[in-house]
Design an enzyme around this catalytic site. Sequence first.
Site, PDB file in Angstrom:
ATOM      1  N   ARG A 174      36.559  29.240  55.232  1.00 34.14           N
ATOM      2  CA  ARG A 174      36.417  30.557  54.017  1.00 34.14           C
ATOM      3  C   ARG A 174      35.530  31.654  55.097  1.00 34.14           C
ATOM      4  O   ARG A 174      34.767  32.023  55.028  1.00 34.14           O
ATOM      5  CB  ARG A 174      35.505  30.120  53.499  1.00 34.14           C
ATOM      6  N   SER A 256      38.117  31.410  43.337  1.00 27.54           N
ATOM      7  CA  SER A 256      36.925  30.760  43.809  1.00 27.54           C
ATOM      8  C   SER A 256      36.005  31.595  44.023  1.00 27.54           C
ATOM      9  O   SER A 256      35.744  32.588  44.731  1.00 27.54           O
ATOM     10  CB  SER A 256      36.896  29.593  44.645  1.00 27.54           C
ATOM     11  N   GLU A 364      32.095  33.647  48.439  1.00 31.29           N
ATOM     12  CA  GLU A 364      33.040  33.405  49.341  1.00 31.29           C
ATOM     13  C   GLU A 364      33.980  35.338  48.892  1.00 31.29           C
ATOM     14  O   GLU A 364      34.745  35.469  50.214  1.00 31.29           O
ATOM     15  CB  GLU A 364      34.124  32.176  48.465  1.00 31.29           C
TER      16      GLU A 364
HETATM   17  C1  LIG Z   1      43.612  33.189  41.169  1.00 34.62           C
HETATM   18  C2  LIG Z   1      43.270  33.330  42.435  1.00 34.62           C
HETATM   19  C3  LIG Z   1      42.995  31.945  43.474  1.00 34.62           C
HETATM   20  C4  LIG Z   1      42.975  31.843  45.153  1.00 34.62           C
HETATM   21  N1  LIG Z   1      43.019  30.792  45.018  1.00 34.62           N
HETATM   22  C5  LIG Z   1      42.900  31.002  46.918  1.00 34.62           C
HETATM   23  C6  LIG Z   1      42.483  29.556  47.130  1.00 34.62           C
HETATM   24  O1  LIG Z   1      43.665  28.685  47.352  1.00 34.62           O
HETATM   25  N2  LIG Z   1      42.253  29.416  48.784  1.00 34.62           N
HETATM   26  C7  LIG Z   1      41.639  30.650  49.495  1.00 34.62           C
HETATM   27  O2  LIG Z   1      41.670  30.789  50.567  1.00 34.62           O
HETATM   28  N3  LIG Z   1      41.933  31.451  48.407  1.00 34.62           N
HETATM   29  C8  LIG Z   1      42.269  32.200  47.294  1.00 34.62           C
HETATM   30  N4  LIG Z   1      42.135  32.987  47.044  1.00 34.62           N
HETATM   31  C9  LIG Z   1      41.475  34.114  47.274  1.00 34.62           C
HETATM   32  C10 LIG Z   1      42.270  35.399  48.442  1.00 34.62           C
HETATM   33  O3  LIG Z   1      43.831  35.050  47.265  1.00 34.62           O
HETATM   34  C11 LIG Z   1      42.180  35.414  49.668  1.00 34.62           C
HETATM   35  O4  LIG Z   1      41.278  35.775  50.137  1.00 34.62           O
HETATM   36  C12 LIG Z   1      43.317  36.383  50.307  1.00 34.62           C
HETATM   37  O5  LIG Z   1      43.259  36.009  51.436  1.00 34.62           O
HETATM   38  C13 LIG Z   1      42.832  37.874  50.200  1.00 34.62           C
HETATM   39  O6  LIG Z   1      44.561  38.650  50.303  1.00 34.62           O
HETATM   40  P1  LIG Z   1      44.390  40.026  50.173  1.00 34.62           P
HETATM   41  O7  LIG Z   1      45.407  40.500  50.516  1.00 34.62           O
HETATM   42  O8  LIG Z   1      43.856  40.014  48.075  1.00 34.62           O
HETATM   43  O9  LIG Z   1      42.800  40.882  50.449  1.00 34.62           O
HETATM   44  P2  LIG Z   1      41.741  41.620  50.076  1.00 34.62           P
HETATM   45  O10 LIG Z   1      40.930  41.041  49.027  1.00 34.62           O
HETATM   46  O11 LIG Z   1      42.131  43.516  49.497  1.00 34.62           O
HETATM   47  O12 LIG Z   1      40.594  41.504  51.552  1.00 34.62           O
HETATM   48  C14 LIG Z   1      39.826  40.896  51.721  1.00 34.62           C
HETATM   49  C15 LIG Z   1      38.951  40.957  52.996  1.00 34.62           C
HETATM   50  O13 LIG Z   1      39.787  41.121  54.474  1.00 34.62           O
HETATM   51  C16 LIG Z   1      39.848  42.459  54.637  1.00 34.62           C
HETATM   52  N5  LIG Z   1      41.270  42.346  55.048  1.00 34.62           N
HETATM   53  C17 LIG Z   1      42.163  42.999  54.389  1.00 34.62           C
HETATM   54  N6  LIG Z   1      43.510  43.459  55.049  1.00 34.62           N
HETATM   55  C18 LIG Z   1      43.495  42.850  56.474  1.00 34.62           C
HETATM   56  C19 LIG Z   1      44.127  43.504  57.698  1.00 34.62           C
HETATM   57  N7  LIG Z   1      45.229  43.519  57.856  1.00 34.62           N
HETATM   58  N8  LIG Z   1      42.814  43.643  58.299  1.00 34.62           N
HETATM   59  C20 LIG Z   1      42.133  43.103  58.379  1.00 34.62           C
HETATM   60  N9  LIG Z   1      40.778  43.293  57.343  1.00 34.62           N
HETATM   61  C21 LIG Z   1      41.730  43.039  56.617  1.00 34.62           C
HETATM   62  C22 LIG Z   1      39.630  43.171  53.665  1.00 34.62           C
HETATM   63  O14 LIG Z   1      38.475  44.421  54.027  1.00 34.62           O
HETATM   64  C23 LIG Z   1      38.627  41.812  53.028  1.00 34.62           C
HETATM   65  O15 LIG Z   1      37.558  42.397  52.991  1.00 34.62           O
HETATM   66  C24 LIG Z   1      42.650  33.041  45.296  1.00 34.62           C
HETATM   67  C25 LIG Z   1      42.281  34.188  44.370  1.00 34.62           C
HETATM   68  C26 LIG Z   1      42.290  34.199  43.265  1.00 34.62           C
HETATM   69  C27 LIG Z   1      42.559  35.958  42.502  1.00 34.62           C
END
Ligand SMILES: Cc1cc2nc3c(=O)[nH]c(=O)nc-3n(C[C@H](O)[C@H](O)[C@H](O)COP(=O)(O)OP(=O)(O)OC[C@H]3O[C@@H](n4cnc5c(N)ncnc54)[C@H](O)[C@@H]3O)c2cc1C
Length: 368
Positions: A174, A256, A364
């Site tokens: 992660r 998580s 996380e």
């Molecule tokens: C129900 C649920 C289940 C999940 N299950 C998992 C799982 O099984 N495994 C797992 O690893 N994670 C899981 N997650 C966490 C999440 O889905 C991941 O971390 C996902 O990659 C976040 O994507 P996002 O676009 O929503 O990022 P955001 O939440 O919008 O951003 C996360 C971080 O990335 C940065 N960021 C986003 N886009 C960019 C970009 N283009 N360039 C630079 N920085 C950027 C942001 O500034 C921030 O720091 C889960 C979340 C939920 C709500």
Amino acid sequence: MDYFWLLLFPMHLDQKVSLKPFHTFGMEVQARYFVEPHTREEILTLLNYRSMIRMPFLILGCGSNILFTKNFNGLVIRINSKGIEYKEQDDGTVKVTAEAGENWDEFVQYCVAQGWAGLENLSLIPGTVGAAPVQDIGAYGVEVKDLVESVHFVEIDTGIERRFNREQCCFGYRDSIFKNSLKGKVIILDVTFHLHKALPGGISGTYSLKLDYGQIREELRLKNIGHPGMAEVREAVCSIRRRKLPDPVEIGNAGSFFKNPLVQNERKDHLLELYPMMPWYPEQKDKQQPGEDTENKGRVKVPAAWLIEQCGWKGYRDGDAGVHPHQSLVLVNYGNATGMQILDLMNRIISSVYSRFGITLEPEVNIL
Ligand SMILES: Cc1cc2nc3c(=O)[nH]c(=O)nc-3n(C[C@H](O)[C@H](O)[C@H](O)COP(=O)(O)OP(=O)(O)OC[C@H]3O[C@@H](n4cnc5c(N)ncnc54)[C@H](O)[C@@H]3O)c2cc1C
């Protein structure tokens, strides 16, 4: 209009925007300014104004890994660039490049439909393609780093574009360089994946479907699927996830909340004397191999969910902030919890786990 740059800004920009629809915890917080580039050209154009805009930037995908504890007093850039390109390789593999704003699960679905294997175990993870390498998303025995060929990004302050290969991304559990030294300094524009094509005789190269994690085999057995392809694996993963994880549309959450802590072997042995039922796994694996010897191998992972449950937090609720009744790793907003209330709950959980086990849990989720 309180800044000169606002007069010059070439894109539609909103002020005092509610972020409630733009993050999965669903708190009522505001962004001072909000812009949504739909192409990489728009992202690059926007950065031309960086030197004039003297306030923090937040790069936002789907907001599924963020806890807002206050309003964001700066410019939120919500990445919504779309597009997928691919190049078939002579060895039967394929290199697929997706723009950062592509929805992650729609991208996985697209790859599976094309017959490109590799990402199916990462089905139904919320978020965007651009955020996937940031915390090296993982599930069911696969981490995205296993499939990433390169990450193309632009530096926010200089506008210089760079492409990092897998090694340069410094992926870890992660974790990646984008969560550390490059945090807040770059915008990921696109990600290239190296996937395996399904051929008439099977999947190309040495790739084989990963069925030995979580309940995938059991799910396939229940569906009477003896010889699954990647589409069946995707379907099995989706079914398990829909059953196990709360849907953020119904209950605010960010998946998580804590990482599984890494614990030194000696500490693990000491804890096992006190808590013989404590589960643990070798550092690089999601699952303990029965009888596996980890002596002298350094550290093991202990499931944070077990530690939290042992401290009595599972199902706990204080107002609208709580710990999910079936998933103790998932902190939830039942409606009107504030980010500070979730943060307070997080701190109470961390200190109770520390008092009982001497283990410090790390979030996380990105806390803002
Ligand atoms: C129900 C649920 C289940 C999940 N299950 C998992 C799982 O099984 N495994 C797992 O690893 N994670 C899981 N997650 C966490 C999440 O889905 C991941 O971390 C996902 O990659 C976040 O994507 P996002 O676009 O929503 O990022 P955001 O939440 O919008 O951003 C996360 C971080 O990335 C940065 N960021 C986003 N886009 C960019 C970009 N283009 N360039 C630079 N920085 C950027 C942001 O500034 C921030 O720091 C889960 C979340 C939920 C709500």
